[in-house]
Scaffold this active site. Structure first.
Site, PDB file in Angstrom:
ATOM      1  N   LYS A 178       0.867  -1.182   0.000  1.00 53.82           N
ATOM      2  CA  LYS A 178       0.000   0.000   0.000  1.00 53.82           C
ATOM      3  C   LYS A 178       0.898   1.225   0.000  1.00 53.82           C
ATOM      4  CE  LYS A 178      -4.221   1.751   0.346  1.00 53.82           C
ATOM      5  NZ  LYS A 178      -5.008   1.482   1.561  1.00 53.82           N
ATOM      6  N   HIS A 179       0.714   2.095  -0.967  1.00 53.27           N
ATOM      7  CA  HIS A 179       1.508   3.323  -1.090  1.00 53.27           C
ATOM      8  C   HIS A 179       3.003   3.019  -1.084  1.00 53.27           C
ATOM      9  CE1 HIS A 179      -2.019   5.752  -1.064  1.00 53.27           C
ATOM     10  NE2 HIS A 179      -2.378   5.362   0.138  1.00 53.27           N
ATOM     11  N   ASN A 223      13.350   5.274   7.167  1.00 58.81           N
ATOM     12  CA  ASN A 223      13.984   4.252   7.994  1.00 58.81           C
ATOM     13  C   ASN A 223      13.047   3.062   8.116  1.00 58.81           C
ATOM     14  OD1 ASN A 223      16.481   5.520   8.787  1.00 58.81           O
ATOM     15  ND2 ASN A 223      15.269   6.925  10.046  1.00 58.81           N
ATOM     16  N   HIS A 259      14.741   4.985  -0.572  1.00 55.69           N
ATOM     17  CA  HIS A 259      14.144   6.308  -0.397  1.00 55.69           C
ATOM     18  C   HIS A 259      13.042   6.566  -1.415  1.00 55.69           C
ATOM     19  CE1 HIS A 259      17.894   6.960   1.888  1.00 55.69           C
ATOM     20  NE2 HIS A 259      17.136   7.778   2.580  1.00 55.69           N
TER      21      HIS A 259
END
Length: 515
Positions: free
Chosen positions: A274-275, A416, A515
């Site tokens: 999800k996302h 993180n 990232h």
């Protein structure tokens, strides 16, 4: 400079070329052609002049040399009012229209059985030279590299000729055509991501537009999907859409993450994303059980998510998904007929069949900056995971198996990144936090929401713990083993914290930032 107008047609893809040539002949053009194109036109009953009759030189070297001649390039490059005397002196006639598309290099290398020799023989030399010559001289010459433009060019010729703006647009398209062609060859001969390869200068990349998307991450952003010339098996970008609407930008991003994570495992695996972050990952003996275990990690986030498997999607797994949640996309190497039939009950669900997965692929990843492009290899760890114990207590066999599982998952979680796991299934995932200890707390909160106890579970961290606080918090929740890269200035402090709590800790020496 006066005389009958001439067109040179030399195409590998002969779609529409007979109709185009017939239209030119109806407009009193003389049609010049080469090899297979000339034969195709003659077979259609059209009058054609061989290029060799113009150059006075036969095609040689199995067709490698046929148009590289002043009679051709002079006819393309001659400027009105500037080169008249040269044309007259050497008996060169003008060429007003050029229709060329190139040897099928990209489709050739896309074949699984393509040899290096076959690839090299499909590098066109004379075609790009003619295209560039005509495009450079677009003030006078109309250059066509796309069969979709044939009708528009004929219509323009019937009504006085293409306008300067039309010829310029066709020239721009022609230069883009040869640039993409050269880039595909460059990528084939010098794959930048290959082992021990030096990064080329410049970096030449090319992707073909596969489709325009409805919009990007948000409705006000335009977007499109571009693909590599060579199909990459087992990927979302080259998958077959079994049912449902075309994928959106966000669907593609999420499905790519889910599928790559699933491909990281040998055992049957289900990944729910999800996302762009996994919210549940699990291994089991079959697809349905893997889904059930992945779903229980975070049922709330799974709603409207993307689900990927590394095994064929069978009817049992498809039924379990439809009974339990709303899903945007399901991706699997194979979608079995019974599963397809079951999924037709929800036609809005997008279903992808990817073909065999290949986790060893080392494709390039690129990200744009303002005025720049960052390029790197995919984060694909070498075979054989090294877990080095650094604490007084070493992990048990079951803990070690869970540590290896969690370490594979954490690679696909935004930094993180923290992953809690037990029995080859995630229990809680913390992602994308500026503070690592906050990711630990979020992972614990997700486990609590799902009523999944953490006593005896393991924890993976994508990068080192800068302070002992992350380990202290994890210990309060019952974490018994930790895997992390190590490398912090405070490693000894973190190791002491683990020893104080009786936690087994192993270092990998490899970081997995995402990232």
């Amino acid at each position: 400079m006066a005389g009958k107008r001439r067109a040179l047609l030399s195409v590998s893809d002969k779609q529409g070329i007979v109709r185009f040539a017939r239209g030119l002949l109806d407009l009193s053009f003389e049609v010049l052609s080469t090899g297979g194109t000339a034969k195709a036109l003659r077979d259609a009953g059209l009058a054609v002049t061989d290029v060799s009759a113009v150059t006075g030189f036969p095609e040689i070297m199995d067709g490698r040399v046929k148009t590289l001649h002043p009679a051709v390039h002079g006819g393309l490059l001659a400027r009105r009012g500037v080169d008249d005397a040269v044309l007259a002196e050497h008996g060169i006639g003008l060429i007003d229209v050029l229709a060329v598309n190139l040897y099928p290099f990209e489709s050739t290398i896309a074949r699984a059985d393509c040899t290096y020799e076959q690839a090299i023989e499909n590098i066109d030399v004379g075609g790009p030279a003619m295209i560039r010559a005509a495009a450079k001289n677009h003030e006078r010459v109309t250059v066509v590299v796309d069969a979709a433009d044939y009708d528009a060019v004929l219509e323009a010729l019937r009504t006085g000729g293409p306008t300067p703006e039309q010829r310029r647009a066709l020239a721009a398209k022609a230069f883009a055509h040869t640039a993409a062609y050269d880039a595909a060859i460059t990528q084939y001969l010098h794959p930048a991501a290959a082992e021990d390869a030096t990064w080329p200068e410049p970096l030449v990349l090319a992707w073909r537009r596969a489709e325009a998307l409805r919009y990007g991450e948000n409705p006000h952003q335009r977007a499109a999907l571009y693909r590599d010339a060579r199909p990459v098996r087992g990927t979302v970008a080259h998958a077959t859409l079994v049912q449902g609407k075309p994928l959106s930008y966000n669907n593609l991003v999420d499905a790519d993450t889910a599928l790559r994570c699933a491909a990281a495992f040998d055992a049957p695996c289900c990944v729910i994303v999800k996302h762009a972050n996994p919210c549940g990952v699990a291994l089991a003996d079959d697809a349905r059980d893997a889904y059930e275990r992945a779903y229980r990690c975070d049922p709330t986030s799974a709603f409207g998510g993307v689900i990927a498997f590394n095994r064929p999607l069978d009817e049992a797994a498809a039924a379990a998904i439809l009974e339990r949640q709303f899903v945007e996309v399901i991706a699997a190497p194979v979608v079995e007929p019974a599963a397809r039939e079951r999924l037709t009950a929800k036609p809005a669900v997008r279903v992808l069949e990817t073909g065999p997965l290949d986790r060893a692929a080392r494709a390039l990843e690129a990200r744009t900056l303002d005025g720049a492009l960052l390029v790197q290899e995919q984060d694909v760890p070498p075979a054989g995971l090294e877990l080095t114990p650094v604490t007084q207590r070493t992990p048990s066999d079951s803990e070690r198996a869970d540590l290896e599982f969690a370490w594979r998952v954490v690679r696909f979680v935004k930094s993180n990144a923290i992953v809690f796991a037990r029995d080859r299934a995630t229990l809680g995932i913390g992602a994308g936090q500026p503070s690592r200890v906050m990711s630990v707390r979020i992972a614990a909160l997700k486990a609590e929401e799902a009523s999944l106890p953490l006593d005896g579970a393991v924890m993976a961290s994508d990068a080192f713990f800068p302070f002992r606080d992350g380990v202290d918090v994890a210990a309060r929740y019952g974490i018994r083993a930790v895997v992390q890269p190590g490398g912090s200035l405070r490693d000894e402090e973190v190791i002491r914290a683990a020893d104080e709590h009786g936690i087994a800790m192993v270092f990998t020496g490899m970081r997995h930032f995402r990232h």
